[in-house]
Design a protein around this motif. Structure first.
Motif, PDB file in Angstrom:
ATOM      1  N   TYR A  79      86.053  35.444  48.853  1.00  0.00           N
ATOM      2  CA  TYR A  79      87.472  35.332  48.459  1.00  0.00           C
ATOM      3  C   TYR A  79      88.456  35.437  49.616  1.00  0.00           C
ATOM      4  O   TYR A  79      89.647  35.260  49.405  1.00  0.00           O
ATOM      5  CB  TYR A  79      87.813  36.423  47.432  1.00  0.00           C
ATOM      6  N   PHE A  80      87.994  35.793  50.790  1.00  0.00           N
ATOM      7  CA  PHE A  80      88.937  36.004  51.900  1.00  0.00           C
ATOM      8  C   PHE A  80      88.565  35.133  53.114  1.00  0.00           C
ATOM      9  O   PHE A  80      88.009  35.626  54.100  1.00  0.00           O
ATOM     10  CB  PHE A  80      88.972  37.490  52.273  1.00  0.00           C
ATOM     11  N   PRO A  81      88.878  33.849  53.018  1.00  0.00           N
ATOM     12  CA  PRO A  81      88.499  32.930  54.104  1.00  0.00           C
ATOM     13  C   PRO A  81      89.204  33.225  55.424  1.00  0.00           C
ATOM     14  O   PRO A  81      88.734  32.796  56.479  1.00  0.00           O
ATOM     15  CB  PRO A  81      88.907  31.553  53.557  1.00  0.00           C
ATOM     16  N   ASN A  82      90.321  33.950  55.371  1.00  0.00           N
ATOM     17  CA  ASN A  82      91.045  34.240  56.619  1.00  0.00           C
ATOM     18  C   ASN A  82      90.443  35.399  57.401  1.00  0.00           C
ATOM     19  O   ASN A  82      90.782  35.617  58.558  1.00  0.00           O
ATOM     20  CB  ASN A  82      92.519  34.539  56.323  1.00  0.00           C
ATOM     21  N   GLU A  83      89.577  36.171  56.754  1.00  0.00           N
ATOM     22  CA  GLU A  83      88.917  37.267  57.477  1.00  0.00           C
ATOM     23  C   GLU A  83      87.646  36.739  58.135  1.00  0.00           C
ATOM     24  O   GLU A  83      86.927  35.925  57.553  1.00  0.00           O
ATOM     25  CB  GLU A  83      88.567  38.408  56.510  1.00  0.00           C
ATOM     26  N   THR A  84      87.379  37.229  59.330  1.00  0.00           N
ATOM     27  CA  THR A  84      86.192  36.763  60.040  1.00  0.00           C
ATOM     28  C   THR A  84      84.934  37.421  59.477  1.00  0.00           C
ATOM     29  O   THR A  84      84.891  38.640  59.292  1.00  0.00           O
ATOM     30  CB  THR A  84      86.299  37.102  61.538  1.00  0.00           C
ATOM     31  N   VAL A  85      83.958  36.610  59.173  1.00  0.00           N
ATOM     32  CA  VAL A  85      82.638  37.120  58.785  1.00  0.00           C
ATOM     33  C   VAL A  85      81.685  36.777  59.916  1.00  0.00           C
ATOM     34  O   VAL A  85      81.255  35.637  60.069  1.00  0.00           O
ATOM     35  CB  VAL A  85      82.171  36.509  57.447  1.00  0.00           C
ATOM     36  N   ALA A  86      81.404  37.786  60.735  1.00  0.00           N
ATOM     37  CA  ALA A  86      80.600  37.566  61.935  1.00  0.00           C
ATOM     38  C   ALA A  86      79.116  37.781  61.644  1.00  0.00           C
ATOM     39  O   ALA A  86      78.737  38.344  60.620  1.00  0.00           O
ATOM     40  CB  ALA A  86      81.056  38.511  63.044  1.00  0.00           C
ATOM     41  N   LYS A  87      78.298  37.339  62.577  1.00  0.00           N
ATOM     42  CA  LYS A  87      76.843  37.410  62.382  1.00  0.00           C
ATOM     43  C   LYS A  87      76.341  38.849  62.169  1.00  0.00           C
ATOM     44  O   LYS A  87      75.507  39.082  61.281  1.00  0.00           O
ATOM     45  CB  LYS A  87      76.138  36.762  63.583  1.00  0.00           C
ATOM     46  N   PRO A  88      76.815  39.860  62.943  1.00  0.00           N
ATOM     47  CA  PRO A  88      76.341  41.228  62.699  1.00  0.00           C
ATOM     48  C   PRO A  88      76.680  41.738  61.295  1.00  0.00           C
ATOM     49  O   PRO A  88      75.924  42.508  60.700  1.00  0.00           O
ATOM     50  CB  PRO A  88      77.076  42.051  63.768  1.00  0.00           C
ATOM     51  N   TYR A  89      77.821  41.316  60.781  1.00  0.00           N
ATOM     52  CA  TYR A  89      78.244  41.697  59.423  1.00  0.00           C
ATOM     53  C   TYR A  89      77.236  41.175  58.391  1.00  0.00           C
ATOM     54  O   TYR A  89      76.853  41.879  57.453  1.00  0.00           O
ATOM     55  CB  TYR A  89      79.635  41.093  59.192  1.00  0.00           C
ATOM     56  N   VAL A  90      76.804  39.942  58.608  1.00  0.00           N
ATOM     57  CA  VAL A  90      75.836  39.332  57.688  1.00  0.00           C
ATOM     58  C   VAL A  90      74.458  39.983  57.866  1.00  0.00           C
ATOM     59  O   VAL A  90      73.752  40.254  56.887  1.00  0.00           O
ATOM     60  CB  VAL A  90      75.762  37.814  57.929  1.00  0.00           C
ATOM     61  N   LYS A  91      74.107  40.250  59.112  1.00  0.00           N
ATOM     62  CA  LYS A  91      72.815  40.902  59.367  1.00  0.00           C
ATOM     63  C   LYS A  91      72.751  42.262  58.673  1.00  0.00           C
ATOM     64  O   LYS A  91      71.730  42.621  58.063  1.00  0.00           O
ATOM     65  CB  LYS A  91      72.619  41.075  60.881  1.00  0.00           C
ATOM     66  N   GLU A  92      73.835  43.014  58.742  1.00  0.00           N
ATOM     67  CA  GLU A  92      73.887  44.310  58.051  1.00  0.00           C
ATOM     68  C   GLU A  92      73.804  44.134  56.537  1.00  0.00           C
ATOM     69  O   GLU A  92      73.145  44.915  55.850  1.00  0.00           O
ATOM     70  CB  GLU A  92      75.180  45.051  58.407  1.00  0.00           C
ATOM     71  N   ALA A  93      74.474  43.114  56.032  1.00  0.00           N
ATOM     72  CA  ALA A  93      74.428  42.868  54.585  1.00  0.00           C
ATOM     73  C   ALA A  93      73.000  42.575  54.133  1.00  0.00           C
ATOM     74  O   ALA A  93      72.552  43.045  53.077  1.00  0.00           O
ATOM     75  CB  ALA A  93      75.355  41.715  54.219  1.00  0.00           C
ATOM     76  N   LEU A  94      72.272  41.814  54.924  1.00  0.00           N
ATOM     77  CA  LEU A  94      70.879  41.507  54.576  1.00  0.00           C
ATOM     78  C   LEU A  94      70.007  42.761  54.665  1.00  0.00           C
ATOM     79  O   LEU A  94      69.126  42.982  53.820  1.00  0.00           O
ATOM     80  CB  LEU A  94      70.339  40.398  55.494  1.00  0.00           C
ATOM     81  N   ALA A  95      70.251  43.597  55.670  1.00  0.00           N
ATOM     82  CA  ALA A  95      69.498  44.852  55.780  1.00  0.00           C
ATOM     83  C   ALA A  95      69.816  45.766  54.600  1.00  0.00           C
ATOM     84  O   ALA A  95      68.930  46.441  54.056  1.00  0.00           O
ATOM     85  CB  ALA A  95      69.841  45.555  57.098  1.00  0.00           C
ATOM     86  N   LEU A  96      71.071  45.782  54.205  1.00  0.00           N
ATOM     87  CA  LEU A  96      71.481  46.586  53.046  1.00  0.00           C
ATOM     88  C   LEU A  96      70.799  46.073  51.780  1.00  0.00           C
ATOM     89  O   LEU A  96      70.308  46.856  50.956  1.00  0.00           O
ATOM     90  CB  LEU A  96      73.004  46.517  52.916  1.00  0.00           C
ATOM     91  N   CYS A  97      70.724  44.775  51.632  1.00  0.00           N
ATOM     92  CA  CYS A  97      70.068  44.179  50.471  1.00  0.00           C
ATOM     93  C   CYS A  97      68.580  44.542  50.438  1.00  0.00           C
ATOM     94  O   CYS A  97      68.051  44.940  49.396  1.00  0.00           O
ATOM     95  CB  CYS A  97      70.243  42.661  50.493  1.00  0.00           C
ATOM     96  N   LEU A  98      67.914  44.410  51.580  1.00  0.00           N
ATOM     97  CA  LEU A  98      66.486  44.746  51.630  1.00  0.00           C
ATOM     98  C   LEU A  98      66.266  46.216  51.272  1.00  0.00           C
ATOM     99  O   LEU A  98      65.354  46.550  50.508  1.00  0.00           O
ATOM    100  CB  LEU A  98      65.926  44.451  53.019  1.00  0.00           C
ATOM    101  N   ASN A  99      67.111  47.081  51.802  1.00  0.00           N
ATOM    102  CA  ASN A  99      67.016  48.502  51.491  1.00  0.00           C
ATOM    103  C   ASN A  99      67.215  48.732  49.984  1.00  0.00           C
ATOM    104  O   ASN A  99      66.493  49.517  49.352  1.00  0.00           O
ATOM    105  CB  ASN A  99      68.060  49.262  52.311  1.00  0.00           C
ATOM    106  N   LEU A 100      68.183  48.041  49.408  1.00  0.00           N
ATOM    107  CA  LEU A 100      68.425  48.167  47.967  1.00  0.00           C
ATOM    108  C   LEU A 100      67.202  47.718  47.163  1.00  0.00           C
ATOM    109  O   LEU A 100      66.802  48.385  46.200  1.00  0.00           O
ATOM    110  CB  LEU A 100      69.638  47.316  47.570  1.00  0.00           C
TER     111      LEU A 100
END
Lengths: 122, 159
Positions: A92-113
């Motif tokens: 929902y927020f295209p003006n905010e930067t979504v950088a590669k480390p942010y995505v990497k953390e999200a994937l690690a969080l998902c795996l942990n979940l």
């Protein structure tokens, strides 16, 4: 029939093997969140079938988190909330930067979940 | 603000929690607000201040509408003690939790920003902190609270 974890597996595969772009990263965060949300919903339904229908919130997102907390998994609920926040930013927020480390953390969080959710009802 | 990195004040926080928390959820809205403000201002006065760098008005309003949520102060104290014991630099940010997919849902977010370089370590610590918080919350409060743990980045603390 697909399994919720399939979304995570696809997201991790694309993250590892495709050229990075922010559009790809945003898409992967979304798949990671729904992988965890659907797995949580399935685990709750398998162990406490009536619980999801008994909690108050209207949307499935907050109902799942509330059910998890009532089952004693406040840590899982909080992690799902955080992954949901990242998913909202990505979608929902295209003006905010979504950088590669942010995505990497999200994937690690998902795996942990997914690992934590595996313990529910087993 | 470098004082946010201190981990020297668990005793101070224990004292605050002991003095102000036990009857906080039995009080009326104005009393809750004044007690929370008192907790906040006491912390600002302390040279060892690092937790709760600011509590937004929306939090006071939320606790006013749901007085049982005042339990969050004591619950957070338990988690803060754990962080202090582990000597992990941190700060705590309390705010109203929002869920874009559930606009009707109201909750309280307790976010611990911790200075850990390894994300897997952070995820493990998250489980411990959540347990410390939820062990001190009644079910009515628990369903409204989200415990978040995120990396404390120096730039974030300096702004």
């Amino acid at each position: 029939m697909i399994q919720p974890r399939d979304f995570y597996n696809l997201a991790q595969d694309l993250f590892s093997n495709y050229a990075w772009s922010e559009v790809l990263g945003r898409t992967l965060v979304g798949r990671a969140y729904y992988s965890a949300l659907l797995e949580a919903k399935a685990r709750i339904e398998a162990t406490r079938s009536a619980l999801l229908a008994s909690v108050e919130p209207e949307s499935i997102h907050s109902r799942v988190r509330e059910a998890l907390k009532l089952m004693g998994y406040g840590n899982v609920a909080g992690k799902l909330y955080e992954l949901g926040r990242r998913r909202a930013t990505a979608d929902y927020f295209p003006n905010e930067t979504v950088a590669k480390p942010y995505v990497k953390e999200a994937l690690a969080l998902c795996l942990n979940l997914l690992q934590l959710l595996q313990r529910i009802g087993s | 603000m470098e004082e946010f990195y201190s981990t020297k004040s668990p005793m101070y926080f224990d004292r605050v929690a002991t003095e102000f928390v036990p009857h906080i959820w039995d009080a009326g809205e104005s009393q809750i607000r004044s007690r929370l403000l008192e907790v906040q201002s006491s912390m600002y006065r302390s040279p060892l201040t690092w937790a709760f760098p600011g509590i937004a008005d929306e939090v006071f309003e939320l606790v006013g509408r749901h007085p049982q949520l005042g339990e969050f102060v004591q619950a957070s104290a338990s988690a803060i003690q754990l962080l202090a014991d582990k000597k992990v630099p941190f700060l705590v940010h309390v705010s109203q939790a929002v869920d874009v997919e559930s606009p009707e849902w109201q909750g309280l977010s307790i976010e611990f920003h911790v200075e850990l370089s390894n994300f897997d370590d952070l995820l493990a610590l998250w489980d411990e902190l959540a347990k410390a918080v939820f062990d001190h919350l009644s079910p009515d409060s628990a369903k409204m609270v989200e415990v978040i743990v995120s990396p404390l980045r120096r730039k974030q603390a300096e702004t």
